[in-house]
Every structure is written in C-alpha cells, then in structure tokens.
Scaffold this motif. Structure first.
Motif, PDB file in Angstrom:
ATOM      1  N   LEU A 157       0.888  -1.305  -0.417  1.00  0.00           N
ATOM      2  CA  LEU A 157       0.024  -0.406  -0.038  1.00  0.00           C
ATOM      3  C   LEU A 157       1.041   1.287  -0.128  1.00  0.00           C
ATOM      4  O   LEU A 157       0.291   2.005  -0.905  1.00  0.00           O
ATOM      5  N   GLY A 158       1.754   1.612   0.888  1.00  0.00           N
ATOM      6  CA  GLY A 158       2.345   2.568   1.044  1.00  0.00           C
ATOM      7  C   GLY A 158       3.507   2.453  -0.284  1.00  0.00           C
ATOM      8  O   GLY A 158       3.315   4.229  -1.235  1.00  0.00           O
ATOM      9  N   GLU A 159       3.815   1.516  -0.834  1.00  0.00           N
ATOM     10  CA  GLU A 159       4.470   2.020  -2.443  1.00  0.00           C
ATOM     11  C   GLU A 159       3.855   2.505  -3.267  1.00  0.00           C
ATOM     12  O   GLU A 159       4.373   3.085  -4.103  1.00  0.00           O
ATOM     13  N   GLY A 160       2.693   1.784  -3.589  1.00  0.00           N
ATOM     14  CA  GLY A 160       1.269   2.223  -4.604  1.00  0.00           C
ATOM     15  C   GLY A 160       1.382   3.727  -4.251  1.00  0.00           C
ATOM     16  O   GLY A 160       1.106   4.205  -5.462  1.00  0.00           O
ATOM     17  N   ILE A 161       1.376   3.530  -3.133  1.00  0.00           N
ATOM     18  CA  ILE A 161       0.658   5.227  -2.985  1.00  0.00           C
ATOM     19  C   ILE A 161       1.740   6.006  -3.677  1.00  0.00           C
ATOM     20  O   ILE A 161       1.382   7.158  -4.116  1.00  0.00           O
ATOM     21  N   ALA A 163       4.452   5.636  -5.173  1.00  0.00           N
ATOM     22  CA  ALA A 163       4.123   5.582  -6.487  1.00  0.00           C
ATOM     23  C   ALA A 163       3.740   6.193  -7.225  1.00  0.00           C
ATOM     24  O   ALA A 163       4.020   7.135  -8.618  1.00  0.00           O
ATOM     25  N   LEU A 164       2.064   6.430  -7.373  1.00  0.00           N
ATOM     26  CA  LEU A 164       1.417   7.480  -7.802  1.00  0.00           C
ATOM     27  C   LEU A 164       1.499   8.636  -7.733  1.00  0.00           C
ATOM     28  O   LEU A 164       1.195   9.409  -8.657  1.00  0.00           O
ATOM     29  N   ASN A 165       2.074   8.722  -6.951  1.00  0.00           N
ATOM     30  CA  ASN A 165       2.158  10.313  -6.264  1.00  0.00           C
ATOM     31  C   ASN A 165       3.114  10.995  -7.393  1.00  0.00           C
ATOM     32  O   ASN A 165       3.261  12.156  -6.996  1.00  0.00           O
ATOM     33  N   THR A 166       4.166   9.892  -6.953  1.00  0.00           N
ATOM     34  CA  THR A 166       6.154  10.398  -7.057  1.00  0.00           C
ATOM     35  C   THR A 166       6.157  10.470  -9.022  1.00  0.00           C
ATOM     36  O   THR A 166       7.042  10.786  -9.869  1.00  0.00           O
ATOM     37  N   ILE A 167       5.886   9.118  -9.571  1.00  0.00           N
ATOM     38  CA  ILE A 167       6.634   8.355 -10.471  1.00  0.00           C
ATOM     39  C   ILE A 167       5.787   7.858 -11.420  1.00  0.00           C
ATOM     40  O   ILE A 167       6.699   7.096 -12.285  1.00  0.00           O
ATOM     41  N   ALA A 168       4.458   8.427 -11.419  1.00  0.00           N
ATOM     42  CA  ALA A 168       3.510   7.654 -12.210  1.00  0.00           C
ATOM     43  C   ALA A 168       4.250   8.136 -13.334  1.00  0.00           C
ATOM     44  O   ALA A 168       3.394   7.248 -14.837  1.00  0.00           O
ATOM     45  N   ASP A 169       4.451   8.954 -13.621  1.00  0.00           N
ATOM     46  CA  ASP A 169       4.667   9.914 -15.430  1.00  0.00           C
ATOM     47  C   ASP A 169       5.554   8.832 -15.967  1.00  0.00           C
ATOM     48  O   ASP A 169       5.621   9.648 -17.375  1.00  0.00           O
ATOM     49  N   GLY A 217       7.147   7.060   5.018  1.00  0.00           N
ATOM     50  CA  GLY A 217       8.310   7.675   5.960  1.00  0.00           C
ATOM     51  C   GLY A 217       9.726   7.155   5.171  1.00  0.00           C
ATOM     52  O   GLY A 217      10.275   7.955   5.050  1.00  0.00           O
ATOM     53  N   VAL A 218       9.846   6.147   5.288  1.00  0.00           N
ATOM     54  CA  VAL A 218      11.082   5.440   4.771  1.00  0.00           C
ATOM     55  C   VAL A 218      11.355   5.196   3.351  1.00  0.00           C
ATOM     56  O   VAL A 218      12.935   6.175   2.620  1.00  0.00           O
ATOM     57  N   LEU A 219      10.518   5.628   2.129  1.00  0.00           N
ATOM     58  CA  LEU A 219      10.492   5.869   0.929  1.00  0.00           C
ATOM     59  C   LEU A 219      10.907   7.323   0.705  1.00  0.00           C
ATOM     60  O   LEU A 219      11.946   7.710  -0.139  1.00  0.00           O
ATOM     61  N   VAL A 220      10.660   8.273   1.553  1.00  0.00           N
ATOM     62  CA  VAL A 220      10.395   9.742   1.588  1.00  0.00           C
ATOM     63  C   VAL A 220      12.065  10.108   2.480  1.00  0.00           C
ATOM     64  O   VAL A 220      12.560  10.920   1.268  1.00  0.00           O
TER      65      VAL A 220
END
Length: 224
Positions: A157-161, A163-169, A217-220
């Motif tokens: 869930l965390g990675e999906g959210i 990624a959709l907000n940062t690298i979906a383009d 948080g870890v991702l960011v």
C-alpha cells in the motif's frame, strides 16, 4: 480399573508451546532448500522476464513490493516456523536480488558489485521481519496470523500510494494500482480466514495503516 478418561493419552499440539521454533532437522533442511532454490530461480528469471513482461508490470523487478512479495511467499511456502523463518527471510531477499544481478551481468548489463546495492541493506533490515511474519501466518493463532500479514500489506500500500504520486509519469500506474489492490486483498483474506471479531479487525487495520505510514516515511526520507 482405570476409567476411559484417565487412560487417555494426551497429545501435545502446536498451540500448547513450541509452535514458534520447533523445526526438526528434516523440516529445516526442506525449508532452506525451498527458499534457496526458489530465490535463485525467481531472481534469475526476473532478469530475463524484463524482456517479455508487458509495460504495465515492468516495474516489478525494481520495486520494494515485488521483492517483498517474493521473499514472503518463499518463506511461507517453506513452512518454516517463525524463528527459522526470520533467518530465511534474509536469505530469500538477498538471493533474489543477487540472482537477478548475476543473471543481468551474464546478459551484458553492469549491475554493480555483489551485495553493494541499496537492496542489500533493505534485505538485511526487512528480511527478518518478513520471514517471521510468513512463519506466523503459517503457524500462529488467528489474530497473530492476521497481524503478520500487515507488514507485507503495508509495503504494498505504501509503495503504491507513493509511486502514484511521484513516478507515475515515468512508469505505468497500473502496476502501482495493482499493489494497492493486492495489499487490501491480502489483509481481507487474513481477516476472513481468521474469522476475527470487530475489535480484532480494528487492531489489524490500525497496524496496517501505521505500518503504511512508516514505510512511506522510509521511502521519502531514507530510500529517496
């Protein structure tokens, strides 16, 4: 004369103790074989699969969710109990990544030195948690089984959210959406299978959402 009740042999059950560590030599060897063989096979095939996977799932080999699912699945399939499963979680994650790297090198792509990527660090940190969680899903009481699914679901869930907000383009949003769907599906399956009461469901859901926030948080702040 002894009564039927007094002469009855009482057999111990996994729930009476030892369910978390009582692997035999043969079961431990079988579990290790499944994890090592499966990780080498899947990791190697993933490198080749990039040539044939459709664009909407091509992010699989470069996502935390992908390696997490494979690691969790392999330890779960091994049927290892939680203590051994924690060790096998590290083995699974590292061999998945390194097998992918070795095959990529064979194919002519420079994938860096062994055990030098960020995924090595991630595997050392996340491997024990994923392994123990997979072992709990196999052997623990219902509430603990459901709670043990939350680390996997939180990563998806965390990675999906994120990624959709940062690298979906630059990547297909389909894969990241699929991660979110799988996250909810895994957790729902665990809750339904355990036939949990509403209070327990609230606890599991809270653990899932807190874990998701922690992973984002870890991702960011760390992996980025």
């Amino acid at each position: 004369m002894e009564t039927l009740e007094s002469s009855r042999i009482v057999r111990s059950t996994p729930s009476s103790g030892g369910w978390w560590h009582a692997d035999t030599r043969s079961s431990a060897l079988r579990a290790a074989t499944v994890v090592v063989g499966g990780a080498v096979l899947i990791g190697g095939l993933t490198s080749f699969a990039q040539l044939y996977l459709p664009p909407w799932v091509n992010s699989l080999s470069n996502s935390a969710g992908g390696w997490t699912m494979f690691s969790f699945l392999l330890v779960w399939l091994s049927r290892a109990r939680p203590v051994l499963a924690g060790v096998l979680g590290i083995v699974a994650f590292q061999l998945l990544v390194e097998s992918y790297s070795v095959v990529s090198e064979w194919r002519g792509f420079d994938d860096g030195d062994p055990f030098s990527s960020i995924w090595t660090v991630v595997g050392l940190a996340a491997g024990p948690l994923l392994g123990v969680a997979a072992g709990l899903v196999r052997h623990a009481p219902p509430l603990w089984r459901a709670l043990a699914v939350t680390p996997l679901s939180a990563v998806l869930l965390g990675e999906g959210i994120w990624a959709l907000n940062t690298i979906a383009d630059t990547t297909s949003p389909v894969y990241w959406t699929l991660e979110i769907v799988l996250s909810a599906a895994f957790l729902l399956a665990a809750v339904l299978h355990g036939r949990l009461v509403p209070r327990a469901i609230s606890l599991v859901t809270s653990a899932w959402l807190v874990g998701t926030l922690a992973f984002v948080g870890v991702l960011v702040f760390v992996l980025n």
